[in-house]
Every structure is written in structure tokens, then in C-alpha cells.
Design a protein around this motif. Structure first.
Motif, mmCIF file in Angstrom:
data_model
loop_
_atom_site.group_PDB
_atom_site.id
_atom_site.type_symbol
_atom_site.label_atom_id
_atom_site.label_comp_id
_atom_site.label_asym_id
_atom_site.label_seq_id
_atom_site.Cartn_x
_atom_site.Cartn_y
_atom_site.Cartn_z
ATOM 1 N N THR A 185 0.860 -1.187 0.000
ATOM 2 C CA THR A 185 0.000 0.000 0.000
ATOM 3 C C THR A 185 0.896 1.236 0.000
ATOM 4 O O THR A 185 2.058 1.176 0.415
ATOM 5 N N ILE A 186 0.345 2.348 -0.456
ATOM 6 C CA ILE A 186 1.126 3.591 -0.463
ATOM 7 C C ILE A 186 1.454 4.009 0.971
ATOM 8 O O ILE A 186 2.513 4.582 1.235
ATOM 9 N N THR B 253 6.215 3.019 -13.424
ATOM 10 C CA THR B 253 5.902 4.345 -13.970
ATOM 11 C C THR B 253 5.726 4.246 -15.482
ATOM 12 O O THR B 253 6.202 3.297 -16.115
ATOM 13 N N ILE C 266 8.710 1.263 -7.767
ATOM 14 C CA ILE C 266 7.330 1.397 -8.242
ATOM 15 C C ILE C 266 7.344 1.401 -9.765
ATOM 16 O O ILE C 266 8.395 1.575 -10.389
ATOM 17 N N SER D 60 -1.005 3.062 -9.437
ATOM 18 C CA SER D 60 -1.652 2.805 -8.151
ATOM 19 C C SER D 60 -3.051 2.258 -8.414
ATOM 20 O O SER D 60 -3.806 2.851 -9.194
ATOM 21 N N ASN D 61 -3.390 1.119 -7.771
ATOM 22 C CA ASN D 61 -4.700 0.485 -7.999
ATOM 23 C C ASN D 61 -4.964 0.258 -9.485
ATOM 24 O O ASN D 61 -6.111 0.347 -9.940
ATOM 25 N N ASP E 165 1.352 10.600 -0.897
ATOM 26 C CA ASP E 165 1.817 10.839 -2.261
ATOM 27 C C ASP E 165 3.276 10.416 -2.374
ATOM 28 O O ASP E 165 3.976 10.265 -1.372
ATOM 29 N N ILE F 150 -10.433 3.825 -7.531
ATOM 30 C CA ILE F 150 -9.346 4.506 -6.834
ATOM 31 C C ILE F 150 -9.907 5.753 -6.153
ATOM 32 O O ILE F 150 -10.880 6.344 -6.632
ATOM 33 N N ASN G 10 2.214 12.301 -9.798
ATOM 34 C CA ASN G 10 2.541 12.646 -8.415
ATOM 35 C C ASN G 10 2.335 14.154 -8.255
ATOM 36 O O ASN G 10 3.080 14.975 -8.754
#
Length: 499
Positions: free
Chosen positions: A2-3, A16, A14, A474-475, A463, A50, A481
Motif C-alpha cells: 500500500t502507499i 511508472t 514502483i 496505483s490500484n 503521495d 481509486i 505525483n
């Protein structure tokens, strides 16, 4: 992860999206706790969800736009493929058993159970589970008499001798402390019959009562610990139950089932085997009235369905999830279904995963789907891409371009009226020698459609800052960002002394 976990640990990699619209792994530069803020829930046509703040940017065909500027019907970037697999490769019998227990296992009783009517699947389950040490299967008739339930129980050799040996040790310690059985029972808060039956080796008490007996004897910590370990070794239920408990699945109702963390670390071959058996139980392979093929998976666990949807992306399979009402005991209950459509997705599933027991049907479908080619697809580009196409085309007429695309002069490409397929944009990119169109056609993006945006009140917000690309997945959404704008504002405030 999780973040929240990433921010707390202040380390991690992560995924991108790069400038050429490909997904890659990068290191996180900064971890930001933004406190509590008002968030909105975004839901898409594929069933993805999300939560984000109203200023958080999402990627559209026209660039990054804050959530405040988006509405239902707009298309935003989500991954078509998550190019990540783990490295773990547990024994095949464990992988198969895990899939079977998650799909059709009863995990709320003292012993795990599995119910199925398919002989091929049942035999595979039996062969897999019996490879666990010291277990046996008891066959029970299911209530509708169309299937059988197999209960897994433990088998311990010489258990009576082990109980007798432990009780004699406790009895010896009791004699040394000059405590009578009656005194031990009184100090432990137990009845005399319970203590007497154990000390004479007739039965093994519950762990709670065993610990009370040890406490009443006032033993040294080391001795008490050694006896407790011995007790637990004798009292062990069975290796399958212990294994399921270690995965935190034992005791879970069907609606609460989930994929344990270990599944997310499987290598490609192992994950493929897991899905092969999972879909053999609660999965379906079928044709509609128009003879189009479909694969689906149903469960009353929303978490499980979302996890499967995410992990299928590792193979490059785009799937859709939906909520539905099904008849249940004279009423209705909520269930969740994952659907796989389109020749491309179906062919990947058939080639790389398959469904145990349905090999013949899948082989026949594979032949037909291979001839279909791409077929109908929702994996199109947003209609706004025509503006980029027209800029690359210039003033030359479509009629003069059609022959160079292998089309008749009477063809109609439906510019600005249809959302074009990737294949169409790829041909146009080659014709116009356009790198931008080529990147869009070959991108790792699936342009998902927003179906709803709802306010969800205030929640804790985190963030991340990603250098160069300034976005992360994410999700299964590609999000910007937003901390970059805050960093600029902070720089101005501190160094320029401006509000």
C-alpha cells in the motif's frame, strides 16, 4: 504494497509510464504524508476503483488533467500490462491445493473441506492434498447428492503413547512439588476429573487447560516453555490446517476469501498453474448467441475478484469486473464476476494459463480465435486521437491516402466518429512516419472509461515523487505525483518570501 506502507518505510520501487508510453520499474524519490483531505472515488468501465483528491491529475489523450476537470464518459490511462512476476516457486501440490481451497474450500470448521462434483478435478485435488504429511481424506455426501465433500484430517502415529509420556512427565513434576491432583485442580480452577484424566494419560486437554495446569505447578519458565512446545507438537491438528492458518485463510467465509501475499510473489509458471486450477472450479468458458467466446470467474468476495483482475494484467490480459445479484436461499445476495472478452485476451489466457479439465474445448476455441484475428475490441484509443492524426495527415485527402493503406477509394475511415483501434493508428503512424502515433498504437496504456466520480469525505492521503516521469501506477491506474506542484509552491514561499 500500500502507499501507506511505502511512505512509512520510506523505501521501495514502483512502476511508472515513460515518455514513449511504456511501463518500467523505477526508484521512488520522495515519500509524502499529505494529512487528511477530501477524496473522491473514481470508478471505471472495467470495474477499477481509486480514491484521489480533486486536484490529483489523471492522464488523458490530451495530457494530464486534474480530477476536477474530468467527468463520467472521459477516458483515462490505465495499464494494459503489468510486466512483473515474482521469483517464488513452491511445490505444485501446494499451488493446486491453494487454488482449490480458495475456490471451493470450506475453511470455517475445525478441518478444511473441499466440495466438487467433477471427477477429474476431485482426483487432482486428492492427489495434491495427500502429498501433505500425515493427513487423510474422509468422503462425505453433499446435501444435494450431486457432489461430494472431502474433509482433511490429521493422522498421527503413536499419539496415545506421546500423550501418556507427556502426562507421566507432568505427574512426576507434580509429585516433586508435593501437590495432590485435587490441589492442582483447585489452583488451576479446573475440575478434578479433567486433571486426573490427563495425569493418568487418558486424554489431552485443551491448550488453555494445559497451561492452567502448568501454572498451578509453578514451574520454572524454561521447563514450562519446553512442555508447552511438546504439547503443541502432540496437539497439532493437521499439516493442511496449519498451512492454511499460516496463510491466514483458515476460518474465512467465502465472502472474505482473498489471495494470500505468497501468490503475488509466484513466478510466471507457478501463477499460471494457480489460475489454471482456480478457473477450473469457479471459472466458466462459454459462447454467447453470436458464437463469441468468453471466460469468466465468479465469487462472493470482491477482494478476491479485484486481486485476480490485477494479477491477470501480468500476462497482459485485460478483464472487466462487475457486481451482480444472484438468487440464494429464496432471496438474493451480491456476487462479483470477472469477465475476459476479445480474441487477443482470450488467446493469451488459453496459451499461457488454460483451464484444467477443459483442454479439448479450449483447443477448439484457439483454432477459431486464431482465424478471427483481433476481432471486436474495446481496446481502442479515445476519439480525440483524431486531432493528432489530422495534424500528421496535413491537407492530403483521405481518398488519395486509402490506396496507400491497402483500402479502396470508397472506404470510410470514420474520422471523429469512431474511436479507432490500435491497428488503425499503427497503419497511420507508419504512413505518416509519426513517432507520436506509433507510441500511442504500441503503448502499454488501456484507455478506460470513467463511469462515476463520487465524494467520499475526508481520508488520510499520501503521495510519492517519481523523478523524470512524475507518475506511478496505483490500484492499476496511472496517476501523476501531485507533490511536484507543492514543491514549486514551497520553493516560492521559502526562497522568494512570497505567500
Amino acid at each position: 504494497s500500500t502507499i501507506k506502507e511505502l511512505v512509512k518505510n520510506k523505501k521501495g520501487d514502483i512502476l511508472t509510464l515513460t515518455d514513449n508510453l511504456k511501463i518500467k520499474k523505477v526508484e521512488i524519490d520522495k515519500f509524502i504524508n499529505n494529512g487528511k483531505k477530501t477524496v473522491l472515488a473514481v470508478k471505471t468501465a472495467l470495474g477499477k476503483e481509486i480514491k484521489a483528491t480533486i486536484t490529483h491529475p489523471f492522464l488523458t489523450i490530451n495530457g494530464w488533467r486534474p480530477l476536477a476537470e474530468l467527468k463520467a464518459g472521459d477516458r483515462i490511462a490505465t495499464p494494459r500490462k503489468i510486466p512483473v512476476f515474482g521469483k517464488t516457486n513452491p511445490p505444485a501440490y501446494q499451488v493446486k491445493s491453494l487454488a482449490y481451497f480458495i475456490a471451493e474450500g470450506g475453511l470455517t470448521g475445525g478441518n478444511p473441506r473441499f466440495t466438487n462434483s467433477n471427477k477429474t478435478i476431485v482426483n487432482d485435488f486428492i492427489q495434491s492434498v495427500l502429498k501433505f504429511p500425515n493427513v487423510k481424506l474422509n468422503k462425505e455426501e453433499y446435501h444435494d447428492k450431486k457432489a461430494f465433500t472431502y474433509c482433511v484430517s490429521g493422522v498421527r502415529k503413536d499419539r496415545a503413547k506421546e500423550v501418556k509420556k507427556l502426562s507421566e512427565k507432568i505427574k512426576e513434576l507434580a509429585a516433586g512439588s508435593r501437590n495432590t491432583q485435587l490441589e492442582i485442580a483447585k489452583n488451576a480452577g479446573l475440575c478434578l476429573a479433567t486433571v486426573s484424566a490427563f495425569l493418568n494419560g487418558h486424554y489431552l486437554p485443551s491448550e488453555e487447560n494445559f497451561l492452567k495446569i502448568l501454572s498451578a505447578l509453578r514451574l520454572k519458565q524454561k521447563m514450562a516453555s519446553e512442555l508447552t512446545i511438546k504439547y503443541r507438537d502432540i496437539a497439532r491438528i493437521n499439516s493442511v490446517t496449519e498451512w492454511l492458518e499460516s496463510l491466514e485463510l483458515m476460518g474465512k467465509l467465502t465472502k472474505d476469501k482473498f489471495l494470500p501475499e505468497t501468490v503475488f510473489m509466484f513466478n510466471k509458471k507457478t501463477l499460471s498453474l494457480f489460475f489454471n486450477r482456480l478457473f477450473a472450479c469457479d471459472g466458466s468458458f462459454w459462447q454467447d448467441k453470436a458464437k463469441n467466446y468468453h471466460i469468466s470467474y465468479s465469487s462472493s468476495s470482491k477482494t478476491l475478484i479485484k486481486q485476480i483482475q490485477h494479477l491477470l494484467l501480468r500476462f497482459g490480459i485485460v478483464s472487466k469486473t462487475r457486481e451482480k445479484k444472484i438468487k440464494y436461499k429464496g432471496g438474493f445476495k451480491i456476487a462479483y464476476e470477472l469477465e475476459i472478452h476479445n480474441a487477443g485476451n482470450l488467446l493469451i489466457f488459453i496459451r499461457e494459463i488454460g483451464i484444467y479439465g477443459k483442454e479439448k474445448k479450449l483447443k477448439q476455441a484457439k483454432k477459431k480465435l486464431s482465424k478471427v484475428g483481433v476481432g471486436w475490441s474495446q481496446d481502442t484509443l479515445p476519439i480525440e486521437v483524431w486531432e493528432i492524426v489530422m495534424a500528421a495527415k496535413g491537407k492530403e485527402s483521405w481518398r488519395s491516402l486509402y490506396p496507400r493503406l491497402g483500402l479502396s477509394k470508397e472506404h470510410n475511415i470514420h474520422a471523429f466518429r469512431r474511436q479507432p483501434r490500435r491497428e488503425t493508428i499503427a497503419k497511420l503512424a507508419k504512413l505518416f512516419n509519426s513517432t507520436g502515433l506509433k507510441n500511442l498504437a504500441q503503448s502499454d496504456i488501456y484507455w478506460d472509461r470513467i463511469v462515476s466520480i463520487e465524494h467520499k469525505g475526508k481520508e488520510q492521503v499520501y503521495d510519492l515523487n517519481i523523478p523524470e516521469t512524475h507518475n506511478f501506477i496505483s490500484n492499476d491506474f496511472i496517476v501523476h505525483n501531485s507533490s511536484m506542484a507543492l514543491d514549486i509552491a514551497r520553493h516560492v514561499a521559502v526562497h522568494e518570501k512570497a505567500p
